[in-house]
Write an enzyme that holds these catalytic residues in place. Structure first.
Site, PDB file in Angstrom:
ATOM      1  N   ASP A  97       0.855  -0.715  -0.305  1.00 16.06           N
ATOM      2  CA  ASP A  97       0.270  -0.152  -0.293  1.00 16.06           C
ATOM      3  C   ASP A  97       0.756   1.488   0.300  1.00 16.06           C
ATOM      4  O   ASP A  97      -0.040   2.203  -1.051  1.00 16.06           O
ATOM      5  CB  ASP A  97      -1.161  -0.323   1.639  1.00 16.06           C
ATOM      6  CG  ASP A  97      -2.217  -0.993   1.000  1.00 16.06           C
ATOM      7  OD1 ASP A  97      -2.035  -1.927   0.129  1.00 16.06           O
ATOM      8  OD2 ASP A  97      -3.236  -0.991   2.481  1.00 16.06           O
ATOM      9  N   TYR A 138       1.988   1.914  -3.264  1.00 16.56           N
ATOM     10  CA  TYR A 138       1.172   2.555  -4.242  1.00 16.56           C
ATOM     11  C   TYR A 138       0.781   4.278  -3.797  1.00 16.56           C
ATOM     12  O   TYR A 138       0.676   4.914  -4.967  1.00 16.56           O
ATOM     13  CB  TYR A 138      -0.146   1.436  -4.536  1.00 16.56           C
ATOM     14  CG  TYR A 138      -0.880   2.346  -4.351  1.00 16.56           C
ATOM     15  CD1 TYR A 138      -1.464   1.496  -6.328  1.00 16.56           C
ATOM     16  CD2 TYR A 138      -1.814   3.265  -4.448  1.00 16.56           C
ATOM     17  CE1 TYR A 138      -2.662   1.806  -6.728  1.00 16.56           C
ATOM     18  CE2 TYR A 138      -3.125   3.575  -4.953  1.00 16.56           C
ATOM     19  CZ  TYR A 138      -3.790   3.107  -6.419  1.00 16.56           C
ATOM     20  OH  TYR A 138      -4.831   3.685  -7.221  1.00 16.56           O
ATOM     21  N   ASP A 139       1.152   4.319  -2.300  1.00 22.51           N
ATOM     22  CA  ASP A 139       0.455   5.341  -2.097  1.00 22.51           C
ATOM     23  C   ASP A 139       1.550   6.482  -2.838  1.00 22.51           C
ATOM     24  O   ASP A 139       1.168   7.599  -3.428  1.00 22.51           O
ATOM     25  CB  ASP A 139       0.217   5.906  -0.368  1.00 22.51           C
ATOM     26  CG  ASP A 139      -1.309   5.235  -0.908  1.00 22.51           C
ATOM     27  OD1 ASP A 139      -1.241   4.629  -0.991  1.00 22.51           O
ATOM     28  OD2 ASP A 139      -0.928   4.844   1.130  1.00 22.51           O
ATOM     29  N   SER A 186     -35.304  -7.299 -19.222  1.00 21.54           N
ATOM     30  CA  SER A 186     -36.027  -8.309 -18.398  1.00 21.54           C
ATOM     31  C   SER A 186     -35.250  -9.620 -18.186  1.00 21.54           C
ATOM     32  O   SER A 186     -34.637  -9.896 -19.971  1.00 21.54           O
ATOM     33  CB  SER A 186     -37.029  -8.380 -17.521  1.00 21.54           C
ATOM     34  OG  SER A 186     -37.550  -8.806 -16.871  1.00 21.54           O
ATOM     35  N   GLU A 214     -23.736 -18.421 -15.379  1.00 20.32           N
ATOM     36  CA  GLU A 214     -23.193 -17.347 -14.273  1.00 20.32           C
ATOM     37  C   GLU A 214     -23.410 -17.152 -12.849  1.00 20.32           C
ATOM     38  O   GLU A 214     -25.177 -17.276 -13.211  1.00 20.32           O
ATOM     39  CB  GLU A 214     -23.472 -16.234 -15.230  1.00 20.32           C
ATOM     40  CG  GLU A 214     -22.582 -16.143 -16.517  1.00 20.32           C
ATOM     41  CD  GLU A 214     -23.211 -14.511 -17.311  1.00 20.32           C
ATOM     42  OE1 GLU A 214     -23.569 -13.690 -16.931  1.00 20.32           O
ATOM     43  OE2 GLU A 214     -21.936 -14.986 -18.266  1.00 20.32           O
ATOM     44  N   LYS A 225     -26.117 -15.221 -10.295  1.00 22.17           N
ATOM     45  CA  LYS A 225     -26.706 -13.678 -10.435  1.00 22.17           C
ATOM     46  C   LYS A 225     -26.628 -13.121  -9.526  1.00 22.17           C
ATOM     47  O   LYS A 225     -27.137 -13.217  -8.091  1.00 22.17           O
ATOM     48  CB  LYS A 225     -28.094 -14.350 -10.784  1.00 22.17           C
ATOM     49  CG  LYS A 225     -28.829 -13.430 -10.734  1.00 22.17           C
ATOM     50  CD  LYS A 225     -30.495 -13.887 -11.040  1.00 22.17           C
ATOM     51  CE  LYS A 225     -31.360 -13.110 -11.667  1.00 22.17           C
ATOM     52  NZ  LYS A 225     -30.977 -11.451 -10.825  1.00 22.17           N
ATOM     53  N   ASP A 280     -26.339 -10.278  -6.598  1.00 22.88           N
ATOM     54  CA  ASP A 280     -27.750  -9.779  -6.189  1.00 22.88           C
ATOM     55  C   ASP A 280     -27.324  -8.273  -5.752  1.00 22.88           C
ATOM     56  O   ASP A 280     -26.834  -7.890  -4.926  1.00 22.88           O
ATOM     57  CB  ASP A 280     -27.791 -10.083  -4.742  1.00 22.88           C
ATOM     58  CG  ASP A 280     -29.934  -9.399  -5.314  1.00 22.88           C
ATOM     59  OD1 ASP A 280     -30.556  -8.730  -5.185  1.00 22.88           O
ATOM     60  OD2 ASP A 280     -30.468 -10.178  -3.866  1.00 22.88           O
ATOM     61  N   ARG A 299     -30.141   0.852 -14.404  1.00 27.45           N
ATOM     62  CA  ARG A 299     -31.024   0.017 -16.332  1.00 27.45           C
ATOM     63  C   ARG A 299     -32.795   1.191 -15.488  1.00 27.45           C
ATOM     64  O   ARG A 299     -33.325   0.902 -16.928  1.00 27.45           O
ATOM     65  CB  ARG A 299     -31.741  -0.822 -14.874  1.00 27.45           C
ATOM     66  CG  ARG A 299     -32.734  -1.916 -16.116  1.00 27.45           C
ATOM     67  CD  ARG A 299     -33.060  -3.439 -15.419  1.00 27.45           C
ATOM     68  NE  ARG A 299     -33.882  -4.460 -16.797  1.00 27.45           N
ATOM     69  CZ  ARG A 299     -34.975  -4.099 -15.936  1.00 27.45           C
ATOM     70  NH1 ARG A 299     -35.378  -3.318 -15.208  1.00 27.45           N
ATOM     71  NH2 ARG A 299     -35.678  -4.676 -16.976  1.00 27.45           N
ATOM     72  N   GLU A 323     -23.323  -5.917 -13.146  1.00 26.39           N
ATOM     73  CA  GLU A 323     -23.913  -5.950 -11.643  1.00 26.39           C
ATOM     74  C   GLU A 323     -23.286  -4.942 -10.482  1.00 26.39           C
ATOM     75  O   GLU A 323     -21.688  -5.953 -10.343  1.00 26.39           O
ATOM     76  CB  GLU A 323     -24.750  -6.999 -11.294  1.00 26.39           C
ATOM     77  CG  GLU A 323     -25.754  -7.233  -9.832  1.00 26.39           C
ATOM     78  CD  GLU A 323     -26.777  -7.337 -10.915  1.00 26.39           C
ATOM     79  OE1 GLU A 323     -26.535  -6.773 -12.137  1.00 26.39           O
ATOM     80  OE2 GLU A 323     -27.698  -6.970  -9.742  1.00 26.39           O
ATOM     81  N   TYR A 377     -20.827  -8.803 -17.348  1.00 19.76           N
ATOM     82  CA  TYR A 377     -21.624  -9.445 -18.402  1.00 19.76           C
ATOM     83  C   TYR A 377     -22.058  -9.679 -19.560  1.00 19.76           C
ATOM     84  O   TYR A 377     -22.342 -10.923 -19.357  1.00 19.76           O
ATOM     85  CB  TYR A 377     -23.148 -10.171 -16.686  1.00 19.76           C
ATOM     86  CG  TYR A 377     -24.140  -9.576 -16.313  1.00 19.76           C
ATOM     87  CD1 TYR A 377     -24.472  -8.964 -17.014  1.00 19.76           C
ATOM     88  CD2 TYR A 377     -23.902  -9.251 -15.374  1.00 19.76           C
ATOM     89  CE1 TYR A 377     -25.573  -7.826 -17.203  1.00 19.76           C
ATOM     90  CE2 TYR A 377     -25.216  -8.523 -14.775  1.00 19.76           C
ATOM     91  CZ  TYR A 377     -25.866  -7.737 -15.995  1.00 19.76           C
ATOM     92  OH  TYR A 377     -26.753  -7.351 -15.699  1.00 19.76           O
ATOM     93  N   LYS A 429     -33.914 -18.624  -9.742  1.00 24.11           N
ATOM     94  CA  LYS A 429     -33.611 -17.866  -8.335  1.00 24.11           C
ATOM     95  C   LYS A 429     -33.975 -18.950  -7.534  1.00 24.11           C
ATOM     96  O   LYS A 429     -34.322 -20.203  -7.446  1.00 24.11           O
ATOM     97  CB  LYS A 429     -35.231 -17.050  -8.765  1.00 24.11           C
ATOM     98  CG  LYS A 429     -35.615 -15.886  -9.687  1.00 24.11           C
ATOM     99  CD  LYS A 429     -34.395 -15.303  -9.246  1.00 24.11           C
ATOM    100  CE  LYS A 429     -35.504 -13.827  -8.717  1.00 24.11           C
ATOM    101  NZ  LYS A 429     -35.467 -12.386  -8.855  1.00 24.11           N
ATOM    102  N   CYS A 484     -39.922   0.358  32.253  1.00 27.84           N
ATOM    103  CA  CYS A 484     -38.631  -0.770  31.929  1.00 27.84           C
ATOM    104  C   CYS A 484     -38.751  -2.585  32.413  1.00 27.84           C
ATOM    105  O   CYS A 484     -38.960  -2.145  33.658  1.00 27.84           O
ATOM    106  CB  CYS A 484     -36.815  -0.232  31.697  1.00 27.84           C
ATOM    107  SG  CYS A 484     -36.325  -0.720  32.587  1.00 27.84           S
ATOM    108  N   CYS A 512     -35.673  -1.951  35.136  1.00 26.76           N
ATOM    109  CA  CYS A 512     -35.885  -1.232  36.528  1.00 26.76           C
ATOM    110  C   CYS A 512     -36.963  -0.166  37.104  1.00 26.76           C
ATOM    111  O   CYS A 512     -37.218   0.015  38.138  1.00 26.76           O
ATOM    112  CB  CYS A 512     -34.736   0.123  36.417  1.00 26.76           C
ATOM    113  SG  CYS A 512     -35.126   0.959  34.896  1.00 26.76           S
ATOM    114  N   CYS A 556     -35.730   3.075  27.823  1.00 22.49           N
ATOM    115  CA  CYS A 556     -36.008   3.073  28.993  1.00 22.49           C
ATOM    116  C   CYS A 556     -35.300   5.186  29.263  1.00 22.49           C
ATOM    117  O   CYS A 556     -34.723   5.633  29.626  1.00 22.49           O
ATOM    118  CB  CYS A 556     -35.193   2.862  29.674  1.00 22.49           C
ATOM    119  SG  CYS A 556     -35.405   2.704  31.797  1.00 22.49           S
ATOM    120  N   CYS A 597     -30.935   2.779  35.490  1.00 18.62           N
ATOM    121  CA  CYS A 597     -31.263   1.673  35.428  1.00 18.62           C
ATOM    122  C   CYS A 597     -30.140   0.720  34.522  1.00 18.62           C
ATOM    123  O   CYS A 597     -29.129   0.876  33.941  1.00 18.62           O
ATOM    124  CB  CYS A 597     -32.012   1.609  33.803  1.00 18.62           C
ATOM    125  SG  CYS A 597     -32.410   0.352  33.080  1.00 18.62           S
TER     126      CYS A 597
END
Ligand code: IVH
Length: 664
Positions: free
Chosen positions: A34, A37-38, A83, A114, A116, A118, A137, A171, A223, A308, A402, A405, A420, A425
């Site tokens: 890192d 890279y920095d 769709s 593939e 899917k 979410d 979309r 996605e 995809y 699905k 509560c 108490c 409460c 308490c």
């Protein structure tokens, strides 16, 4: 440096950074540290600062740019994002295969299977190899222009290694761990949590301010794309990979529908182990000429279907509903369930969030319910299975007082959470003490909830400050506490005396003040007394601290009880200031006072301050005439302006690092 040399150097740096971005974000195989890279990144930033007219929009430094938008523009997709038809059983899938075979007059079809993912579908447009537009979309025909936000997604290349015109689709998603972290941070701040990674990704990408999106670790799998001359979908995916896109590594070519079905069955078992959520499998005809021959119905292609998966849910029975009292007094109803297996763990409880939620879902005691793991530690009840009701179910009544108490429970107008009202308490007291001891707060390794519980019961502690007056003899009086464990407890309490100032602020359990906010506050004030005196206006001036948080802080310090608590901590010897405002005065930096502002990349801020102190200097939180150096990192704040005003010497981080190296 002349401009031509600078341009060459800039081009070279950009190429290197792109290469390492690709290794890190797309292939998940970084080759440099890192820090290294920095260093490249800083070098590029510095050169671009020196030659601003050499900045181009595809530079890696330009991912987050521009002012927040007022609204999203509408984009009309060149070809609609259709769709996709769903299937839910093996039979449906075989039907799909039969239709395809009949239409093409072939015996066996080659498919691509593939995962899917979410998340949410996006379209990315490249002109001459440069990312020019990204959109959601939407309704398939019109989407929203979210270019500025997609530019912040590091796995999306801003420029490709070929100067092609291209549209790709994919996605955008939020990995599961990042989703959990995001929700924890939101909970800390009393913000509404996201129900699932998909909602979190959608909420993050539809932000008008790209800075907010940049703070969410969104990711993408591509995809779809059109590449002339290629004959198969799988070849296109391979080609997209070569261009620099991130394509899911689990995509497989399947000979015939039987293999596709095996792929579906296999991933249903394995899906809980993936670091991101999938809701099914997409099966696509591989041959592009076949795809074309099959064509489209009005709503979806005839050459692909989505199988699905059912959500990761399980059925159980609510045996009882009890309420829990948190450290802020928040009353949360919790369903005690008949134990059930769900995505690899045994679930016994599920949160019901609050009373409104119970009414909305019409949940009763003894109801059969569906439970679901929603990225929280504790699962939630999705819905009641009403068909299984017997008539013996019981309405849940939210207690008026509560359960711990007996104090009144109060729900402010317009808020969902009832609380409460008694800050003394025992449940709240215990919650506060436990919070104080946790790893992220004062980090008392050997002090856990069970021990705290015993200490309270025995009357040894009434608040967290009392922990500091415990003796080994006290601890040995508790259950299962031999000499050695008692000593460990004492040691870990002692070790917590010297935690950084931001940890102490977080430990106080001020409402809406999570870890991040505590850090921001700690950078701004030199000690707890200064913070306690701050007005809401003063607090709101701190970047990222809004009026609600400011008010919560002011309210906390209005309570006499809290002042008494802080005085007790001071007496016990807890560090309540930014460290080393007065240095030890020995070493090469003797008598020199440093103030840090903005983000550092070489060190964390506490480490940088510690280093200064080690070398005999002071590290202070605020700039005054007595300040010797202000070290300005990225996006420096008001301290930078003040330093300029007072004529205090300003160091870049690189200059500071050099200075430290000279003395170390
Ligand atoms: S192909 C725009 N392949 O699932 C239609 N879709 O119901 C593209 N999705 O929101 C269909 N992973 O974004 C396809 N490997 C994949 C996918 C995938 C996730 C999403 C897609 C859309 C939904 C389709």
């Amino acid at each position: 440096m002349d401009k031509l040399t600078a341009k060459k150097k800039i081009d070279r740096l950009r190429e290197q950074i792109r290469h390492h971005d690709h290794l890190y974000y797309v292939l998940d195989k970084p080759e440099i540290s890192d820090q290294a890279y920095d260093k490249l990144f800083k070098e590029l930033e510095a050169l671009e600062k020196q030659f601003p007219d050499l900045i181009t929009s595809d530079s890696p430094t330009q991912r987050i740019g521009g002012e927040p938008l007022k609204a999203f523009k509408t984009v009309t997709h060149k070809t609609p994002l259709l769709s996709i038809d769903n299937v839910n059983s093996e039979e449906d899938l075989l039907d799909f295969d039969r239709r395809v075979r009949e239409a093409l007059g072939k015996e066996k079809i080659e498919y691509v299977a593939e995962l899917k993912i979410d998340g949410l579908a996006v379209s990315l447009i490249y002109k001459k190899g440069k990312f020019t537009q990204g959109s959601t979309r939407g309704d398939g025909v019109h989407g929203e222009d979210i270019t500025h936000n997609l530019r912040t997604v590091k796995a999306i290349p801003l420029s490709l290694n070929e100067a092609v015109d291209l549209e790709v689709r994919g996605e955008v998603y939020l990995p599961y761990d990042d989703f959990v972290k995001l929700n924890e941070a939101r909970k800390d701040k009393d913000e509404a949590i996201f129900a699932n990674p998909r909602n979190a990704a959608a909420g993050s990408i539809r932000q008008l301010d790209p800075k907010v999106t940049a703070g969410r670790p969104l990711n993408i799998f591509v995809y779809y794309g059109i590449v002339p001359k290629l004959k198969k979908h799988y070849e296109i995916l391979e080609h997209l990979k070569k261009l620099g896109f991130k394509v899911n590594p689990n995509i497989r070519v399947c000979e015939g529908i039987g293999e596709a079905w095996k792929y579906i069955e296999n991933w249903e078992k394995k899906r809980a182990d993936l670091p991101y959520e999938i809701d099914g499998i997409v099966i696509k005809v591989n041959n592009l000429a076949d795809q074309e021959a099959l064509g489209y119905t009005a709503r979806a292609p005839r050459w692909e279907v989505a199988f699905k998966y059912p959500p990761m849910q399980a059925e159980s029975v609510i045996e009882d509903i009890q309420v829990q009292v948190g450290r802020t007094g928040a009353i949360t109803p919790v369903a005690h369930l008949k134990p059930v297996h769900l995505a690899g763990v045994v679930v016994k409880r599920a949160t019901l969030h609050n009373e409104d939620e119970i009414r909305r879902k019409e949940i009763k005691i003894k109801d059969h319910v569906k439970v679901q793991r929603a990225g929280e530690v504790i699962p939630e009840v999705v819905e009641v299975i009403k068909s299984k009701r017997t008539g013996h179910e019981k309405e849940f009544v939210m207690p008026k007082t509560c359960p711990v108490c007996g104090a009144k429970i109060f729900k402010p107008e317009g808020e969902a959470i009832a609380r409460c009202t008694n800050i003394a308490c025992p449940a709240q007291v215990m919650g506060r003490i436990i919070h104080f001891t946790t790893r992220e707060a004062m980090d008392m390794e050997h002090v856990g909830p069970a021990l705290v519980n015993q200490l309270i019961e025995k009357g040894f502690v009434k608040d967290a400050a009392d922990l500091y007056s415990l003796t080994k003899e006290d601890i040995k009086k508790l259950e299962r506490m031999a000499d050695k464990s008692a000593q460990n407890v004492i040691n870990s309490i002692k070790a917590s005396l010297d935690r950084p100032f931001d940890r102490l602020i977080y430990s106080l359990g001020i409402r809406m003040v999570g870890k991040r906010t505590a850090q921001l506050i700690a950078e701004h004030f030199s000690d707890i007394d200064e913070l306690a005196k701050a007005s809401a206006e003063e607090l709101s001036e701190i970047k990222e601290i809004g009026p609600k948080v400011a008010e919560a802080i002011v309210n906390f310090f209005r309570e006499k009880e809290n002042h008494r608590f802080i005085e007790k901590l001071k007496k016990a010897g807890v560090r309540v200031k930014r460290p080393g405002t007065r240095g030890q005065g020995l070493g090469p930096l003797k008598g020199k006072t440093f103030v840090f502002t903005g983000g550092l990349s070489h060190y964390t801020r506490p480490d940088a301050e510690e280093l200064v102190r080690k070398l005999g200097g002071n590290a202070s939180g605020s700039v005054s005439k007595r300040t010797d150096y202000v070290v300005a990192g990225t996006e420096p704040g008001s301290k930078y302006e003040k330093a300029k005003e007072l004529g205090v010497e300003i160091l870049t981080e690189a200059e500071f690092v050099k200075m430290m190296k000279k003395h170390a």
